[in-house]
Write an enzyme that holds these catalytic residues in place. Structure first.
Site, PDB file in Angstrom:
ATOM      1  NE  ARG A   1      -4.755   6.578  -2.939  1.00 45.40           N
ATOM      2  CZ  ARG A   1      -4.045   5.898  -3.837  1.00 45.40           C
ATOM      3  NH1 ARG A   1      -2.779   6.200  -4.054  1.00 45.40           N
ATOM      4  NH2 ARG A   1      -4.593   4.907  -4.513  1.00 45.40           N
TER       5      ARG A   1
ATOM      6  NE  ARG B   1       1.583   5.558  -8.037  1.00 50.12           N
ATOM      7  CZ  ARG B   1       2.556   4.679  -8.092  1.00 50.12           C
ATOM      8  NH1 ARG B   1       3.818   5.072  -8.263  1.00 50.12           N
ATOM      9  NH2 ARG B   1       2.328   3.381  -7.995  1.00 50.12           N
ATOM     10  N   GLY B   2       1.873   5.284  -4.484  1.00 47.19           N
ATOM     11  CA  GLY B   2       2.728   4.153  -4.109  1.00 47.19           C
ATOM     12  C   GLY B   2       2.853   4.186  -2.593  1.00 47.19           C
ATOM     13  CB  ALA B   3       2.304   1.573  -0.031  1.00 48.63           C
TER      14      ALA B   3
ATOM     15  CG  ASN C   1       0.012  -4.381  -5.376  1.00 49.49           C
ATOM     16  OD1 ASN C   1       0.487  -3.360  -4.913  1.00 49.49           O
ATOM     17  ND2 ASN C   1       0.301  -4.793  -6.598  1.00 49.49           N
ATOM     18  CE  LYS C   2      -3.567   0.861  -8.083  1.00 48.05           C
ATOM     19  NZ  LYS C   2      -4.579   1.790  -7.522  1.00 48.05           N
TER      20      LYS C   2
ATOM     21  CD  GLN D   1      -1.940   3.649 -11.077  1.00 43.61           C
ATOM     22  OE1 GLN D   1      -2.514   3.027 -11.968  1.00 43.61           O
ATOM     23  NE2 GLN D   1      -2.558   4.017  -9.976  1.00 43.61           N
TER      24      GLN D   1
ATOM     25  CG  ASP E   1      -0.986  -0.265  -1.820  1.00 49.44           C
ATOM     26  OD1 ASP E   1      -0.823  -0.977  -2.826  1.00 49.44           O
ATOM     27  OD2 ASP E   1      -0.800   0.965  -1.813  1.00 49.44           O
TER      28      ASP E   1
HETATM   29  O1  MRU Z   1      -2.963   3.743  -6.460  1.00 49.16           O
HETATM   30  P1  MRU Z   1      -1.466   3.658  -6.377  1.00 49.16           P
HETATM   31  O2  MRU Z   1      -0.786   4.069  -7.635  1.00 49.16           O
HETATM   32  O3  MRU Z   1      -0.920   4.371  -5.151  1.00 49.16           O
HETATM   33  O4  MRU Z   1      -1.190   2.107  -6.164  1.00 49.16           O
HETATM   34  C1  MRU Z   1       0.118   1.684  -5.954  1.00 49.16           C
HETATM   35  C2  MRU Z   1       0.285   0.226  -5.850  1.00 49.16           C
HETATM   36  O5  MRU Z   1      -0.654  -0.527  -5.882  1.00 49.16           O
HETATM   37  C3  MRU Z   1       1.669  -0.273  -5.628  1.00 49.16           C
HETATM   38  O6  MRU Z   1       1.846  -1.532  -6.205  1.00 49.16           O
HETATM   39  C4  MRU Z   1       1.920  -0.384  -4.119  1.00 49.16           C
HETATM   40  O7  MRU Z   1       1.624   0.829  -3.482  1.00 49.16           O
HETATM   41  C5  MRU Z   1       3.298  -0.782  -3.809  1.00 49.16           C
HETATM   42  S1  MRU Z   1       4.429   0.525  -4.125  1.00 49.16           S
HETATM   43  C6  MRU Z   1       5.987   0.017  -3.750  1.00 49.16           C
END
Ligand code: MRU
Length: 348
Positions: free
Chosen positions: A97, A54-56, A254-255, A203, A244
């Site tokens: 996603r 996970r993470g963009a 973002n999250k 996370q 993201d």
């Molecule tokens: O749902 P996730 O864990 O994939 O969400 C991730 C985030 O919101 C991060 O902050 C974002 O992807 C940036 S990662 C460098």
């Protein structure tokens, strides 16, 4: 940085394909550090959906590698068949996603490789593997550059508040929001971090706190609801978070919870920075209103980590991301530098 979040492992020394994807199972952290070796596109789709990867930026890398797994599945001399596999895999992985634009950009790159390729089927598979590895290596380089630019925003002894995980686990290496913290440490500066736990999937506590501790960086974990209080107490010098998807006007998804932090930062006069590679920019949309926001299963809120925490049958609303309006963002840091408002990211 010792950890490799995701990598392509070739079966032999002389060619990149066939091969497999090795990635950290992020759902097992912080209890154990385990790696998953994946050889099927289905397993990559599930790993993305279930947040094992996970993470963009890491999602983009995983998807690109997933396309190679589909292309190499059964050896063939029919190059058109490999092209068809690539298109099918791209369509499939795009459904995993919706919010992180890195996923779609990586898939577009893989499709373009297949469409422009002239040569044999095995050579196309090899070319696709090279592209996926390039996407991974470019992400590591972009994150390192974000670290260098972001470092200029930090002073020795600063304390950064961050949300979710935008560290090395979310990227090929270094991370985005945490990259300046790692760079500062390399330069002998002492930066400490407050990490929001990040409800509902934690996370921040499972991943950010864990990876910072692995790297010997001072980190204090807080419940999300403590952010306002630590700002009021003067404990936070700046907020650094990832993204993201960033629209052309600078609005940034973002999250979930990031928008609230930006409002709080404004109220307390604390700078609020978004750090993300240009692979997270979506210049085809003019504002954050057009960003598709993932909604996740209610189960993740009411039965988080296996424990029932809400009455059966309660209505739940669970967007996984929110959009911070550009006017609340002090600057956006990408591999090209530090951009301050008014943002017109499409102009160069
Ligand atoms: O749902 P996730 O864990 O994939 O969400 C991730 C985030 O919101 C991060 O902050 C974002 O992807 C940036 S990662 C460098």
């Amino acid at each position: 940085m010792k950890l490799k979040t995701i990598e392509w492992i070739a079966d032999t020394n002389n060619r990149l394909a066939p091969g497999r994807v090795r990635s950290i199972d992020q759902t097992a952290l912080p209890v154990k550090l385990t790696y998953i070796d994946t050889r099927s596109v289905d397993d990559i789709w599930n790993a993305i959906k279930e947040l094992k990867v996970r993470g963009a930026p890491a999602i983009g890398v995983a998807a690109a590698m997933g396309v190679v797994l589909a292309a190499q599945e059964r050896s063939t001399d029919d190059v058109d068949r490999v092209c068809r596999r690539v298109h099918k895999a791209c369509e499939y992985l795009a459904s995993s996603r919706p919010t992180a634009v890195n996923l779609f950009r990586a898939l577009d790159r893989m499709k373009t490789v297949a469409e422009l390729f002239e040569g044999s089927a095995p050579d196309l598979v090899e070319r696709l593997a090279c592209e996926a590895v390039a996407i991974c290596e470019e992400d590591a380089a972009q994150c390192e550059a974000i670290g260098e630019h972001g470092l200029m925003l930090l002073k020795d002894s600063d304390t950064v508040l961050t949300h979710c995980n935008a560290g090395s686990l979310a990227t090929a290496r270094y991370g985005t929001a945490l990259a300046p913290v790692y760079k500062a440490r390399e330069k002998g500066m002492k930066i400490s971090v407050y990490a929001d736990e990040t409800r509902p999937l934690l996370q921040g506590s499972r991943l950010t706190a864990w990876e910072l501790m692995q790297e010997g960086i001072e980190v204090t974990l807080i419940c999300d609801s403590v952010a306002a209080e630590v700002m009021k107490e003067g404990k936070i010098d700046l907020v650094m978070v990832g993204a993201d998807r960033i629209a052309a006007n600078g609005d940034a998804a973002n999250k979930i919870g990031t928008y609230g932090l930006a409002v709080l930062a404004k109220h307390h006069g604390i700078p609020f920075y978004i750090l993300a590679p240009t692979t997270s920019f979506d210049l085809s949309i003019s504002s954050g209103d057009e960003i598709p926001i993932e909604e996740r299963a209610a189960e993740e809120v009411v039965h988080g980590f296996g424990k029932q925490t809400a009455p059966d049958g309660v209505a739940v609303y669970t967007p996984a991301f929110d959009v911070t309006p550009a006017e609340l963002i002090t600057a956006i840091v990408c591999e090209k530098g530090v951009f301050r408002p008014p943002f017109a990211l499409g102009d160069g």
